[in-house]
Design a protein around this motif. Structure first.
Motif, short mmCIF file in Angstrom:
data_model
loop_
_atom_site.label_atom_id
_atom_site.label_comp_id
_atom_site.label_asym_id
_atom_site.label_seq_id
_atom_site.Cartn_x
_atom_site.Cartn_y
_atom_site.Cartn_z
N THR A 106 0.99 -1.50 -0.16
CA THR A 106 0.08 0.55 0.37
C THR A 106 1.58 1.41 -0.58
O THR A 106 1.56 2.00 0.76
CB THR A 106 -0.93 0.11 1.52
N VAL A 107 0.99 2.13 -1.32
CA VAL A 107 1.90 3.09 -1.50
C VAL A 107 1.22 4.48 -1.37
O VAL A 107 0.13 4.13 -2.27
CB VAL A 107 3.33 2.62 -2.18
N HIS A 143 2.76 7.51 -8.54
CA HIS A 143 2.66 6.42 -9.72
C HIS A 143 3.54 4.76 -8.96
O HIS A 143 4.39 4.71 -8.94
CB HIS A 143 2.69 6.58 -11.36
N LYS A 144 2.73 4.40 -10.46
CA LYS A 144 2.99 2.66 -9.73
C LYS A 144 5.09 2.54 -10.09
O LYS A 144 5.21 3.07 -11.15
CB LYS A 144 2.36 1.36 -10.70
N ASP A 176 -1.14 7.73 -9.48
CA ASP A 176 -1.49 6.10 -9.91
C ASP A 176 -1.87 5.08 -8.50
O ASP A 176 -2.87 4.59 -8.54
CB ASP A 176 -1.26 5.12 -10.22
N ASN A 177 -1.43 5.27 -7.61
CA ASN A 177 -1.26 4.31 -6.33
C ASN A 177 -2.38 4.35 -5.71
O ASN A 177 -3.45 3.98 -5.05
CB ASN A 177 0.35 4.59 -5.52
N ASP A 186 -6.22 4.11 -7.45
CA ASP A 186 -6.36 3.00 -7.73
C ASP A 186 -6.36 2.04 -6.00
O ASP A 186 -6.64 0.87 -6.48
CB ASP A 186 -4.91 1.77 -8.52
N MET A 187 -6.28 2.31 -5.28
CA MET A 187 -6.22 1.61 -3.91
C MET A 187 -7.69 2.37 -3.24
O MET A 187 -8.14 3.06 -3.39
CB MET A 187 -5.36 2.97 -2.85
#
Lengths: 361, 361
Positions: free
Chosen positions: A12-13, A17-18, A338-339, A342-343
């Motif tokens: 969980t970041v 972004h990824k 993105d992180n 999308d979480m």
């Protein structure tokens, strides 16, 4: 375990972004080049690069744009040339500008220009900050948004007034657009609307775009051509720019399209933060998909909490932490990419609750 | 058809190494990173980069080395610092030095140093060329080998005398080692032997190595650390250097090991050229795996012949052509790499015969 290893171990970041490993990134770049029949540029000359430069110029409403190896090189060069044109060595900068904070006195040591600090360290510019300067300015460099104060901007009306003021006094208005895409989403305007009235702009090919480095400088044709010559002079004339151009071009449209979503997620995050009064966001309301969190613990304690949550819960909340004004306080930055997009909402809430509890302990 | 397309259509290419498309190159880089578990450096900090810097430093016999985005940035910075240390702004340069020929007066316009031309345009340096300078020199920058005169070097004894002379007069001796590996093969010495006695050296990560760009500056620890700070000042602090480092590191050992073979092939090529007196090699005997060919036709005619042989026979002899002194004469350059090494002898002979006939026509 290093910070990088600890981060890599987390599921969980929060920020950014990824991350893609070099293996993943280069493989994706190779596949994209295969699909699009890309050839390397040679000293900046190549179909992909020129198309990308022209695309960004058009997106920003400028006549021309040219790749530059870094924003640092792009900006001092633009300001030097603007000053040359106006026979004034004086550039107005915000106290938190990248040039003053991160560039090791390059403008002085390389004879580019003289810098004049304008405005308050903790607030974005108002037109009055510039109007208060009686000197004849060669240029004004404005970061949009101002990263070191959490991504703040003046209001749209104030920004328009600043543009009009600079035009009226004959000073070149340059944009540090390192996070222009993010600011545009916050203003709910196009990048072109934000850039209108600026005489030149630098934008980044990594940061929000997710590339590997590099920048573009946009402006009118002759100005950009002169800047390109100065980039060559300064050692920016690397034989193949293609690694940076490909890394940016292959995901540029997708990232740009995602910016409004990142901003909406930032607004949602602000709502969640209201339940945690120990965590104070700056700015008070979001102006871009980034924010600072002011924390009631020392920088060292903040990093300790970060590492504890990473090791015990697989949660990575932020990377760097900085001192704040008072002893026992600190600031961290979150870029909403993105992180966080999308979480699952529940995972964000759980992480904030754990963080808040640790801050209170 | 563009030159690049014409070249790509040829089956018999004389100069350089086999070209890899971006698709091939990035795919190979991705696979190599996967195999070696490479992570991106962050602003120059990363295991692969530091190992590579240390490897090159050791190979050259220096204490330290640091990546730089280009040789242009690396060299003027090294010379500026050397001059600062000696309280003299004066640097001795050969008239064909890269700084004087290709860098658009950067040393003047950025206030790095003052340049003094030493020696003859058409000959490598002798120690007398430097001893004739009465001024107190801050630094001497010497290209090894001198590319613009066909890759010539002084004799080994003369080179040693130049090193001793610079040390004796207290001038910093810097090496432009853009083709140091090639010179070492020509001297039949190690790169370390060639570099011994120089106070700093720049080497290239593309050219003979086959990478995508980038350079290294080697010297003593404090000197290199100061140079790195100046690279940051000048905009060389790109967030990820990994594209250039990976592209070089993944093939460095193999390329270095191939240099003696390239040189032997160059000696063989000189033997073949004796049958074609219209083609005059410079230098008269090879000193590195590169040479210039002086041709009895104008530059435009040389390019016309090149394109004709490419279109009609699939043979690509050289890339650029330059004017020579007399009307109706020109010069082209050949770098002897994988292409000529792997070419059947008969194909080389056939191409030279066709070329020679076209020159005579």
């Amino acid at each position: 375990m290093t910070d990088a290893e600890l981060l890599a171990s987390c599921h969980t970041v929060f920020p950014g972004h990824k991350a893609r490993t070099p293996a993943q990134m280069f493989a994706a770049m190779g596949a994209w080049c295969e699909e699009h029949g890309v050839a390397h540029d040679v000293y900046g000359s190549g179909a992909l690069l020129q198309q990308f430069e022209q695309k960004i110029a058009a997106l920003l409403g400028f006549e021309s744009a040219v790749f530059c190896i870094s924003g640092t090189m792009a900006q001092v060069t633009a300001l030097r040339l603007a000053c040359d044109d106006r026979a004034s060595r004086l550039v107005a900068l915000h106290p938190t500008s990248h040039i003053l904070v991160h560039e090791k006195s390059n403008y002085q040591l390389l004879g580019h220009f003289d810098a004049l600090q304008a405005g308050d360290r903790h607030r974005p510019w108002s037109v009055d900050d510039l109007a208060a300067i009686p000197d004849r300015l060669g240029a004004v460099a404005m970061e949009v948004p101002m990263r070191e104060i959490g991504g703040q901007n003046p209001s749209w009306a104030e920004l328009e007034a600043i543009k009009a003021h600079c035009r009226q006094r004959g000073a070149h208005l340059h944009m540090d657009g390192a996070r222009l895409w993010e600011a545009a989403a916050g203003f709910k305007r196009t990048p072109r609307d934000v850039a209108a009235g600026f005489d030149s702009a630098y934008v980044s090919l990594y940061k929000g775009i997710g590339g590997l480095g590099g920048a573009l400088l946009a402006g009118n044709g002759p100005f950009v051509a002169r800047a390109a010559e100065w980039f060559r002079r300064q050692g920016g004339n690397v034989i193949h720019r293609s690694p940076y151009v490909v890394a940016a071009a292959m995901q540029f449209d997708q990232r740009l399209a995602a910016m409004p979503g990142y901003f909406a997620r930032t607004e949602w995050l602000y709502g969640e933060l209201r339940a945690h009064p120990l965590i104070k966001p700056n700015p008070a309301a979001p102006q871009a998909n980034m924010l600072h969190l002011h924390l009631p613990v020392s920088r060292e304690r903040a990093l300790g909490i970060r590492n504890h949550l990473a090791a015990q819960h697989g949660i990575w909340l932020f990377s760097r932490a900085s001192h704040a004004a008072l002893e026992g306080t600190s600031v961290v930055e979150i870029y909403v990419g993105d992180n966080l997009l999308d979480m699952p909402d529940g995972a964000v809430r759980e992480a904030l609750t754990l963080f808040s509890s640790a801050l209170a302990a």
